[in-house]
Design a protein around this motif. Sequence first.
Motif, short mmCIF file in Angstrom:
data_model
loop_
_atom_site.label_atom_id
_atom_site.label_comp_id
_atom_site.label_asym_id
_atom_site.label_seq_id
_atom_site.Cartn_x
_atom_site.Cartn_y
_atom_site.Cartn_z
N TYR A 34 0.73 -1.20 0.01
CA TYR A 34 -0.21 0.05 0.04
C TYR A 34 0.73 1.06 -0.23
O TYR A 34 1.84 1.24 0.70
N HIS A 36 0.60 5.87 -0.71
CA HIS A 36 0.15 6.90 -1.34
C HIS A 36 1.05 7.92 -1.63
O HIS A 36 0.81 9.18 -2.15
N ARG A 231 -2.57 9.35 -5.63
CA ARG A 231 -3.51 8.40 -5.37
C ARG A 231 -3.14 7.23 -4.35
O ARG A 231 -2.04 7.02 -4.24
N ASP A 232 -4.01 6.67 -3.73
CA ASP A 232 -3.82 5.30 -3.01
C ASP A 232 -3.60 4.25 -3.94
O ASP A 232 -4.58 4.20 -4.91
N ASP A 233 -2.76 3.58 -3.88
CA ASP A 233 -2.52 2.14 -4.54
C ASP A 233 -2.46 0.99 -3.56
O ASP A 233 -1.65 0.97 -2.58
N THR A 235 -1.86 -3.17 -3.95
CA THR A 235 -2.04 -4.23 -4.69
C THR A 235 -1.10 -5.67 -4.14
O THR A 235 -0.61 -5.62 -3.10
N ILE A 357 -5.09 -5.29 -8.25
CA ILE A 357 -5.14 -3.98 -7.90
C ILE A 357 -6.48 -3.66 -7.21
O ILE A 357 -7.34 -3.92 -7.75
N ARG A 361 -6.95 1.44 -10.84
CA ARG A 361 -6.05 1.06 -12.09
C ARG A 361 -4.92 1.99 -12.04
O ARG A 361 -5.02 2.88 -12.46
N ILE A 362 -3.64 1.37 -11.77
CA ILE A 362 -2.46 2.02 -11.60
C ILE A 362 -2.03 2.91 -12.95
O ILE A 362 -2.18 2.16 -13.78
N GLN A 367 -9.73 5.79 -10.28
CA GLN A 367 -9.71 5.20 -9.00
C GLN A 367 -11.07 4.82 -8.59
O GLN A 367 -12.05 5.61 -8.91
#
Length: 393
Positions: A34, A36, A231-233, A235, A357, A361-362, A367
């Motif tokens: 995770y 951001h 943005r927050d990711d 995965t 994800i 979508r990175i 998002q």
Amino acid sequence: MYSAPLRTVLFGKKTNPDLYLDFTLGQLDPRITYTHTNANSWGFNAAGVLVNYAATTPKFDYGVLGGGACRGLRIEAGPANSLLWCRDGTNAAWTKSGSMTATKDVTGLDGVVNSATRLTAGASDQTILQSITLGASTRATSFYLKRITGTGTVEITDDGGGNWIDVTAAIAAGGAGWSRHYNARNQSNPNVGIRIRTSGDEVAFDCGQVEVDAYPSSPIITTSSAVTRVRDDATMTGTNFSDWFNGAAGTFLAEFYVDYAPTAVFDRTLLQVDDGNVVNNRLTAFAARQTISSRAGIAIYNAGSSQGDFAAVVTMSAGILQRHASSYSASGFNLACNGVLGTRDASVSLPSWNRLIMGGRIGSGAQFNGVLKSLSYWRSESTDGRLVTLSSL
């Protein structure tokens, strides 16, 4: 504790998912990566206080203004807040009408004394406005407001008063506390602000925001310049992914919340599995599909070729639990959302996938901008009937 099985009764049998992620625990499964990557990430905690999240700290959600039980993991895009001095109406960036007084002496959303602005109308129809030079786009203009004295009409605008939005009743519904108010339109050069229509009335504002979207995201705090939130990711890759995933057939179930009913302006991605290329080889499950009237959707692409992109005839409701179930195999794929079934696509060529994800979508602007409560996965295809059962509220 991270992968406790979800017991689901299906056609009289109990089945356990091969993956179960419960985001209401307030901590992440250690298999999830995770980020951001910047410090301008804010949200409301269990005490109802606006707090800043460090760059690698997940943003667990406790309600629109906090103070409730943990609803899950909030995943958001990375827009810019173009409104300067978003908490400080005393700054020269704001233009006040002749009898409007701005004083930065109100305890703000973050519990800090003198961090938010008091507006006092010395006559009727007093305004505070800020003009922003921007190209045309759909933007959400929002303010957190709280009434201090009086009962008169309070309005907000995003075009310098060409249109005023009456928020009086909504402020009253907020009682003595803060409530959020917004308007969204496609326009250039917004001129945003507040009007108090009754002489002597006082209203406080905090965390004003102008961002590219159809509705507001979590606060992005500005002073002398616009600020972009990364943005927050979230995965899963490598063996953290391959240990439970089946590329030949599978079923996903996502439980989630949205705070605003989706519009047809932007895609809202619940989850995606892909091979590191977010476009060419992927399965994407959507809470709302931009191109299909904001309905819940699913799409599969193989080598850039669409294998199907369709929707269930249902749109998301704000503030209540929603369920999206999707299933795939070489014989076809389908989805159901809130018990409403899509139309099965029986012609599909599946690519190879190597990551999950969650909530986005990175590399794209799609998002989720909502709260994931849980995510479940089974290493088998589901019938249409099972998808309906899984997704029913």
